[in-house]
Write a protein that holds these residues in place. Structure first.
Motif, PDB file in Angstrom:
ATOM      1  N   LEU A 125      11.699  13.463   9.118  1.00 12.78           N
ATOM      2  CA  LEU A 125      12.046  14.829   8.747  1.00 12.78           C
ATOM      3  C   LEU A 125      12.575  15.589   9.957  1.00 12.78           C
ATOM      4  CD1 LEU A 125       9.086  15.834   6.415  1.00 12.78           C
ATOM      5  CD2 LEU A 125      11.467  15.470   5.758  1.00 12.78           C
ATOM      6  N   HIS A 126      13.731  16.209   9.765  1.00 11.36           N
ATOM      7  CA  HIS A 126      14.344  17.004  10.829  1.00 11.36           C
ATOM      8  C   HIS A 126      14.763  18.341  10.251  1.00 11.36           C
ATOM      9  CE1 HIS A 126      14.489  13.543  13.459  1.00 11.36           C
ATOM     10  NE2 HIS A 126      15.097  12.851  12.511  1.00 11.36           N
ATOM     11  N   THR A 127      14.618  19.391  11.059  1.00 11.25           N
ATOM     12  CA  THR A 127      15.085  20.705  10.610  1.00 11.25           C
ATOM     13  C   THR A 127      16.609  20.737  10.649  1.00 11.25           C
ATOM     14  OG1 THR A 127      15.122  21.712  12.808  1.00 11.25           O
ATOM     15  CG2 THR A 127      13.018  21.833  11.559  1.00 11.25           C
ATOM     16  N   LEU A 128      17.176  21.638   9.891  1.00 14.32           N
ATOM     17  CA  LEU A 128      18.631  21.789   9.904  1.00 14.32           C
ATOM     18  C   LEU A 128      19.116  22.232  11.279  1.00 14.32           C
ATOM     19  CD1 LEU A 128      19.258  23.378   6.395  1.00 14.32           C
ATOM     20  CD2 LEU A 128      19.443  20.984   7.094  1.00 14.32           C
ATOM     21  N   GLU A 129      18.338  23.034  11.947  1.00 17.97           N
ATOM     22  CA  GLU A 129      18.708  23.464  13.298  1.00 17.97           C
ATOM     23  C   GLU A 129      18.751  22.262  14.244  1.00 17.97           C
ATOM     24  OE1 GLU A 129      17.795  27.286  16.040  1.00 17.97           O
ATOM     25  OE2 GLU A 129      16.050  26.367  15.096  1.00 17.97           O
ATOM     26  N   TRP A 130      17.757  21.387  14.158  1.00 17.29           N
ATOM     27  CA  TRP A 130      17.739  20.180  14.987  1.00 17.29           C
ATOM     28  C   TRP A 130      18.914  19.277  14.634  1.00 17.29           C
ATOM     29  CZ3 TRP A 130      17.721  14.944  14.419  1.00 17.29           C
ATOM     30  CH2 TRP A 130      17.438  14.191  15.568  1.00 17.29           C
ATOM     31  N   LEU A 131      19.167  19.094  13.345  1.00  9.73           N
ATOM     32  CA  LEU A 131      20.274  18.237  12.918  1.00  9.73           C
ATOM     33  C   LEU A 131      21.607  18.754  13.446  1.00  9.73           C
ATOM     34  CD1 LEU A 131      19.257  17.433   9.232  1.00  9.73           C
ATOM     35  CD2 LEU A 131      19.486  15.778  11.105  1.00  9.73           C
ATOM     36  N   ALA A 132      21.785  20.066  13.461  1.00 11.62           N
ATOM     37  CA  ALA A 132      23.041  20.637  13.956  1.00 11.62           C
ATOM     38  C   ALA A 132      23.213  20.348  15.449  1.00 11.62           C
ATOM     39  CB  ALA A 132      23.076  22.137  13.683  1.00 11.62           C
ATOM     40  N   SER A 133      22.169  20.553  16.225  1.00 14.08           N
ATOM     41  CA  SER A 133      22.243  20.271  17.663  1.00 14.08           C
ATOM     42  C   SER A 133      22.438  18.784  17.926  1.00 14.08           C
ATOM     43  CB  SER A 133      20.970  20.750  18.368  1.00 14.08           C
ATOM     44  OG  SER A 133      20.900  22.146  18.311  1.00 14.08           O
ATOM     45  N   ASP A 134      21.732  17.947  17.166  1.00  8.74           N
ATOM     46  CA  ASP A 134      21.865  16.505  17.327  1.00  8.74           C
ATOM     47  C   ASP A 134      23.260  16.034  16.930  1.00  8.74           C
ATOM     48  OD1 ASP A 134      20.549  13.879  17.904  1.00  8.74           O
ATOM     49  OD2 ASP A 134      21.124  13.532  15.813  1.00  8.74           O
ATOM     50  N   TYR A 135      23.852  16.699  15.961  1.00 16.97           N
ATOM     51  CA  TYR A 135      25.202  16.350  15.530  1.00 16.97           C
ATOM     52  C   TYR A 135      26.193  16.529  16.692  1.00 16.97           C
ATOM     53  CZ  TYR A 135      29.457  16.123  12.794  1.00 16.97           C
ATOM     54  OH  TYR A 135      30.698  15.760  12.323  1.00 16.97           O
ATOM     55  N   ILE A 136      26.056  17.594  17.448  1.00 18.23           N
ATOM     56  CA  ILE A 136      26.918  17.836  18.611  1.00 18.23           C
ATOM     57  C   ILE A 136      26.687  16.753  19.669  1.00 18.23           C
ATOM     58  CG2 ILE A 136      27.384  19.399  20.551  1.00 18.23           C
ATOM     59  CD1 ILE A 136      28.549  20.447  17.960  1.00 18.23           C
TER      60      ILE A 136
END
Length: 151
Positions: A125-136
């Motif tokens: 489980l990952h937060t959307l905020e974490w996913l956005a940063s990880d995407y970059i």
């Protein structure tokens, strides 16, 4: 999320131009039969964008955290990126990332903590905020594979 969206747009718009300068030969060259070409790496980035866009959207409205996993080798193989025209692939990558930037920049802050399960066999489980940063982070990693030392 505005900062992530801004950085995403800056990266994509700058590198789209650089990608157009890569010769077709260099773009499709595979260093080893089991390694991706630069074109396949860009295709992988398109697939990653597809899956992450879905995560950013579905997690905002589904009652339980959505389970959105991504088998990168299958996606790249089944998409046949080696045969996709270079400009078409660059445009697809750019447009998908424009959508992601729009979705995350317009997301209400109250939704940043919503989660998505990205785990295949065990929950992740990952937060959307974490996913956005990880995407970059993921994007930069692969852009550095295409253009060593660029970032």
């Amino acid at each position: 999320m505005d900062a992530v969206a801004t950085e995403l747009l800056q990266l994509v718009h700058a590198f789209a131009d650089h990608l157009r300068e890569v010769s077709e030969h260099d773009f499709t060259h595979k260093p080893l039969p089991t390694k991706w070409s630069k074109k396949e790496i860009l295709g992988h980035l398109c697939d990653s964008a597809h899956n992450n866009l879905r995560r950013f959207i579905c997690a905002q409205y589904e009652n339980i955290p959505p389970n959105i996993v991504y088998d990168q080798d299958q996606w790249v193989a089944l998409q046949g990126y080696q045969q996709v025209p270079q400009e078409e692939l660059i445009l697809l990558w750019k447009l998908l990332n424009d959508r992601i930037a729009h979705v995350i920049s317009t997301m209400p802050p109250t939704r940043y903590a919503l989660t998505c399960n990205t785990g295949r066999n065990t929950p992740a489980l990952h937060t959307l905020e974490w996913l956005a940063s990880d995407y970059i982070r993921h994007l930069k990693h692969h852009l550095n594979q295409i253009f060593p030392g660029a970032l």
